[in-house]
Design an enzyme around this catalytic site. Structure first.
Site, PDB file in Angstrom:
ATOM      1  N   SER A 177       0.837  -1.190   0.000  1.00  0.00           N
ATOM      2  CA  SER A 177       0.000   0.000   0.000  1.00  0.00           C
ATOM      3  C   SER A 177       0.883   1.255   0.000  1.00  0.00           C
ATOM      4  O   SER A 177       1.745   1.409  -0.867  1.00  0.00           O
ATOM      5  CB  SER A 177      -0.952  -0.041   1.202  1.00  0.00           C
ATOM      6  OG  SER A 177      -1.916   0.978   1.138  1.00  0.00           O
ATOM      7  N   ASP A 187      -8.851  -6.168  -4.891  1.00  0.00           N
ATOM      8  CA  ASP A 187      -8.418  -4.886  -4.327  1.00  0.00           C
ATOM      9  C   ASP A 187      -8.919  -3.773  -5.241  1.00  0.00           C
ATOM     10  O   ASP A 187      -8.443  -3.611  -6.356  1.00  0.00           O
ATOM     11  CB  ASP A 187      -6.892  -4.864  -4.233  1.00  0.00           C
ATOM     12  CG  ASP A 187      -6.348  -3.571  -3.626  1.00  0.00           C
ATOM     13  OD1 ASP A 187      -7.150  -2.667  -3.308  1.00  0.00           O
ATOM     14  OD2 ASP A 187      -5.115  -3.473  -3.478  1.00  0.00           O
ATOM     15  N   HIS A 214      -8.159  -4.948  -0.475  1.00  0.00           N
ATOM     16  CA  HIS A 214      -6.852  -4.321  -0.272  1.00  0.00           C
ATOM     17  C   HIS A 214      -6.100  -4.934   0.906  1.00  0.00           C
ATOM     18  O   HIS A 214      -4.869  -5.071   0.873  1.00  0.00           O
ATOM     19  CB  HIS A 214      -7.046  -2.819  -0.051  1.00  0.00           C
ATOM     20  CG  HIS A 214      -5.770  -2.045   0.027  1.00  0.00           C
ATOM     21  ND1 HIS A 214      -4.858  -2.012  -1.008  1.00  0.00           N
ATOM     22  CD2 HIS A 214      -5.242  -1.272   1.025  1.00  0.00           C
ATOM     23  CE1 HIS A 214      -3.825  -1.250  -0.658  1.00  0.00           C
ATOM     24  NE2 HIS A 214      -4.032  -0.799   0.558  1.00  0.00           N
TER      25      HIS A 214
END
Length: 390
Positions: free
Chosen positions: A165, A330, A363
């Site tokens: 991320s 995601d 995610h």
């Protein structure tokens, strides 16, 4: 640093754990030039390490953290036996990032609320917390600060810089800013820049904090309050983007909290209860000013901007080998964003491996146990270990 004895209250430390860990506080007196034109001096960074740095100092791996994480990547915190590192399933003896082979470093970024200098820290100019006076920092500023940590350890080149991320953005920035200082760059569930939709989510989250009456222009510390209502809503918004529709349907569906609907505006559905719980928990331990800073750093990251928006041109300066990983469900940083990075690398004839993992968890999949994902990471680190003789 790793101790050998378990802390009080912990009866059994798993054999694949790095064990009980205590961070070290590194102080830097030399001013750090920030991207916004200002400087910050006399700042601290919290650092945690696992494994042993070899004599040649070639087996170091830097793990960069995401929005609400910290330097505590793995192991059991010495001051809180219930505090397990945020990527503990990835880092440890015999784990994909094997601390029997690698020396792993976690750094808490500037502006955070977990011990490194940030809005909660004392401003030497005023004697009060920085609050809203803390400078806006960027991913590039964090990378420059991390490079100073590497210098203290005498690490000229990392075996790898890795992150998921926002951490993946930092890894990507490392490959561009210090191309000669990393052999490999591992970018997981990330993106080369935020989309307008993602910036919009961040803006709604920030607005919820800024409009909280307890925010007091960012100087709420002096009022002995926290803008918990705004921070709670911000976390709820963010948490929705971390989960997939499939995962939420499986976990909650349309299940009610009570046996029947109550025709009220209180919590009716299980998913509402879950989001409120996550928001309440987050608001207790996180700092609102830090949330504003980090989401803005997310917004600003765009390495292609200086190259006319051309990511291929931006990536031309990289020298590292790359592993890029995405997850099918995601939608925060969808697989097509990872493929943009891969294409830019291939256009430059740079070595890159890419995997798109079919996982239902959205995610957050990059933080969870998944055999295919972990086997992939293990194989890639085995390759790195062979290269450096670890």
């Amino acid at each position: 640093m790793t101790d050998v004895a378990p802390p009080a209250g912990v009866l059994d430390v798993p054999t694949d754990s790095v064990g009980v860990v205590t961070p070290q506080r590194m102080h830097f007196s030399e001013p750090l030039q920030l991207r916004n034109g200002s400087q910050i001096a006399d700042y601290d960074l919290m650092v945690e390490t696992y494994g042993t740095l070899n004599a040649a100092r070639t087996n170091a791996v830097l793990v960069c953290h995401a929005l609400n994480a910290s330097h505590h990547v793995a192991g059991i915190a010495a001051d809180n036996p219930r505090d397990i590192g945020w990527w503990d399933n990835m880092v440890g003896p015999g784990k994909p990032l094997d601390t029997n082979r690698f020396f792993v470093i976690g750094v808490n970024n500037l502006g955070s609320c977990f011990g490194s200098t940030g809005p909660m820290s004392t401003n030497p100019s005023t004697g009060a917390p920085y609050g809203a006076l803390f400078p806006v920092v960027t991913v590039e500023d964090w990378v420059n600060a991390q490079a100073r940590v590497a210098d203290i350890f005498g690490i000229q080149q990392f075996a790898a810089v890795m992150g998921g991320s926002l951490g993946g953005m930092q890894a990507l920035a490392w490959s561009l800013m210090y191309p000669e200082r990393l052999r490999h760059c591992i970018v997981v569930a990330s993106t080369p820049k935020l989309s307008a939709q993602n910036i919009a989510f961040n803006e709604v989250a920030r607005s919820s904090i800024l409009s909280d009456p307890d925010f007091h222009g960012g100087n709420y510390y002096a009022h002995n309050v926290k803008p918990k209502r705004g921070l709670r809503v911000a976390r709820m918004i963010g948490h929705i983007t971390y989960l997939s529709d499939e995962d939420m349907a499986e976990k909650f569906g349309r299940s009610l909290k009570a046996e029947d609907i109550r025709f009220s505006f209180d919590v009716e559905f299980q998913v509402e209860s879950y989001l409120r719980y996550q928001g309440d928990k987050f608001a207790e331990y996180f700092d609102a000013n830090t949330y504003l800073l980090i989401t803005r750093a997310l917004d600003y990251f765009d390495p292609a901007l200086a190259h006319g928006g051309d990511l291929t041109r931006a990536m031309a300066q990289t020298q590292a080998g790359f592993l890029v990983v995405s997850f099918t469900t995601d939608w925060r940083f969808a697989p097509n964003r990872s493929r943009e990075i891969v294409k830019a690398l291939l256009d430059n004839k740079r070595p890159v491996s890419y995997a798109e993992i079919d996982a239902p968890h959205g995610h957050d999949a990059f933080l969870l146990d998944d055999a295919r994902y972990h086997n992939l990471m293990r194989a890639y680190y085995d390759r790195i270990a062979e290269e450096i003789g670890a």
